[in-house]
Design a protein around this motif. Structure first.
Motif, mmCIF file in Angstrom:
data_model
loop_
_atom_site.group_PDB
_atom_site.id
_atom_site.type_symbol
_atom_site.label_atom_id
_atom_site.label_comp_id
_atom_site.label_asym_id
_atom_site.label_seq_id
_atom_site.Cartn_x
_atom_site.Cartn_y
_atom_site.Cartn_z
ATOM 1 N N THR A 6 0.886 -0.968 0.108
ATOM 2 C CA THR A 6 0.007 0.203 -0.052
ATOM 3 C C THR A 6 1.017 1.186 -0.112
ATOM 4 O O THR A 6 0.611 2.047 0.222
ATOM 5 N N ALA A 7 2.403 1.149 -0.246
ATOM 6 C CA ALA A 7 3.097 2.681 -0.091
ATOM 7 C C ALA A 7 3.310 2.330 -1.205
ATOM 8 O O ALA A 7 3.171 2.438 -2.288
ATOM 9 N N PRO A 8 3.782 4.588 -1.478
ATOM 10 C CA PRO A 8 4.137 4.975 -2.347
ATOM 11 C C PRO A 8 4.933 3.905 -3.690
ATOM 12 O O PRO A 8 5.724 3.016 -2.988
ATOM 13 N N TRP A 9 4.695 4.208 -4.766
ATOM 14 C CA TRP A 9 5.609 3.822 -5.167
ATOM 15 C C TRP A 9 6.846 2.784 -5.218
ATOM 16 O O TRP A 9 7.368 1.908 -5.478
ATOM 17 N N PRO A 10 7.955 4.204 -4.853
ATOM 18 C CA PRO A 10 9.173 4.196 -4.283
ATOM 19 C C PRO A 10 9.668 3.541 -3.284
ATOM 20 O O PRO A 10 10.433 2.624 -3.775
ATOM 21 N N VAL A 11 9.074 3.562 -2.278
ATOM 22 C CA VAL A 11 8.816 2.703 -1.242
ATOM 23 C C VAL A 11 8.700 1.523 -1.634
ATOM 24 O O VAL A 11 9.237 0.278 -0.651
ATOM 25 N N GLN A 17 12.536 -5.387 -3.861
ATOM 26 C CA GLN A 17 13.735 -5.182 -4.302
ATOM 27 C C GLN A 17 14.671 -6.045 -3.164
ATOM 28 O O GLN A 17 15.729 -7.408 -2.851
ATOM 29 N N GLY A 18 14.099 -5.678 -1.644
ATOM 30 C CA GLY A 18 14.924 -6.067 -1.320
ATOM 31 C C GLY A 18 14.106 -7.497 -0.804
ATOM 32 O O GLY A 18 15.025 -8.316 -0.619
ATOM 33 N N LEU A 19 12.932 -7.436 -0.307
ATOM 34 C CA LEU A 19 12.667 -8.708 -0.269
ATOM 35 C C LEU A 19 13.012 -10.171 -1.718
ATOM 36 O O LEU A 19 13.424 -11.076 -0.978
ATOM 37 N N GLU A 20 13.276 -9.316 -2.748
ATOM 38 C CA GLU A 20 13.893 -10.613 -4.759
ATOM 39 C C GLU A 20 15.455 -10.493 -3.334
ATOM 40 O O GLU A 20 15.766 -11.972 -3.421
ATOM 41 N N GLN A 82 -4.097 -1.231 -5.617
ATOM 42 C CA GLN A 82 -4.156 -0.349 -7.833
ATOM 43 C C GLN A 82 -3.167 0.090 -8.778
ATOM 44 O O GLN A 82 -3.351 -0.331 -9.094
ATOM 45 N N ALA A 83 -3.118 1.237 -8.145
ATOM 46 C CA ALA A 83 -2.002 1.659 -8.517
ATOM 47 C C ALA A 83 -0.511 0.741 -8.698
ATOM 48 O O ALA A 83 -0.182 1.780 -9.592
ATOM 49 N N LEU A 85 0.136 -1.850 -8.339
ATOM 50 C CA LEU A 85 -0.269 -2.877 -9.955
ATOM 51 C C LEU A 85 -0.035 -2.761 -10.990
ATOM 52 O O LEU A 85 -0.111 -2.708 -11.856
ATOM 53 N N ASP A 86 -1.190 -1.194 -11.144
ATOM 54 C CA ASP A 86 -1.407 -0.486 -12.490
ATOM 55 C C ASP A 86 0.415 0.163 -13.082
ATOM 56 O O ASP A 86 0.492 -0.287 -14.257
ATOM 57 N N ALA A 87 1.149 0.324 -12.125
ATOM 58 C CA ALA A 87 2.750 0.564 -12.643
ATOM 59 C C ALA A 87 3.742 -0.854 -12.386
ATOM 60 O O ALA A 87 4.603 -0.104 -13.843
ATOM 61 N N TRP A 88 3.446 -1.614 -11.899
ATOM 62 C CA TRP A 88 3.945 -2.854 -12.221
ATOM 63 C C TRP A 88 3.176 -3.610 -14.022
ATOM 64 O O TRP A 88 4.174 -3.995 -14.064
ATOM 65 N N LYS A 89 2.313 -3.165 -14.141
ATOM 66 C CA LYS A 89 1.529 -3.248 -15.675
ATOM 67 C C LYS A 89 2.694 -2.730 -16.434
ATOM 68 O O LYS A 89 3.038 -3.711 -17.815
ATOM 69 N N VAL A 90 3.313 -1.263 -16.085
ATOM 70 C CA VAL A 90 4.197 -0.498 -17.210
ATOM 71 C C VAL A 90 5.240 -1.526 -16.997
ATOM 72 O O VAL A 90 5.485 -1.580 -18.538
ATOM 73 N N VAL A 91 5.601 -1.229 -16.056
ATOM 74 C CA VAL A 91 6.900 -2.017 -15.978
ATOM 75 C C VAL A 91 7.254 -3.788 -16.852
ATOM 76 O O VAL A 91 7.824 -4.153 -17.764
ATOM 77 N N ALA A 92 5.938 -4.487 -16.876
ATOM 78 C CA ALA A 92 5.942 -5.795 -17.150
ATOM 79 C C ALA A 92 6.186 -6.149 -18.514
ATOM 80 O O ALA A 92 6.282 -6.354 -19.478
#
Length: 94
Positions: A6-11, A17-20, A82-83, A85-92
């Motif tokens: 639920t955090a803003p995109w940069p956070v 990245q840390g989890l990965e 949702q925001a 998710l939308d950003a991840w769709k752009v990345v994908a």
């Protein structure tokens, strides 16, 4: 682990990245010990950053949708998810 969704995109992306990296480190240790490498822990394959769209669509969005149905004041959390998710769709798609 769900709070960062639920955090803003940069956070949020910093958390992912840390989890990965944590998961890849586990896979490195499994490889060194001669054990089978756990799902999403193999550095030579797709990690969690590549699975975010599916995770968000099939697990997180339904979870937060149910949560906000019971607690409508939590709708900003669902909107943030949702925001992301939308950003991840752009990345994908890139």
């Amino acid at each position: 682990d769900l709070g960062h969704l639920t955090a803003p995109w940069p956070v949020h992306t910093r958390w992912v990245q840390g989890l990965e990296e944590e998961m890849f480190s586990q896979g490195d240790e499994e490889r060194a010990a001669g054990l089978p490498i756990s799902a999403l822990c193999d550095r030579t394959k797709q990690g969690v950053t590549k699975s975010q769209v599916g995770f968000l669509e099939f697990v997180v969005i339904p979870l937060f949708t149910s949560f906000t149905a019971k607690f409508p004041s939590a709708m900003p959390l669902l909107n943030s998810v949702q925001a992301n998710l939308d950003a991840w769709k752009v990345v994908a798609a890139a």
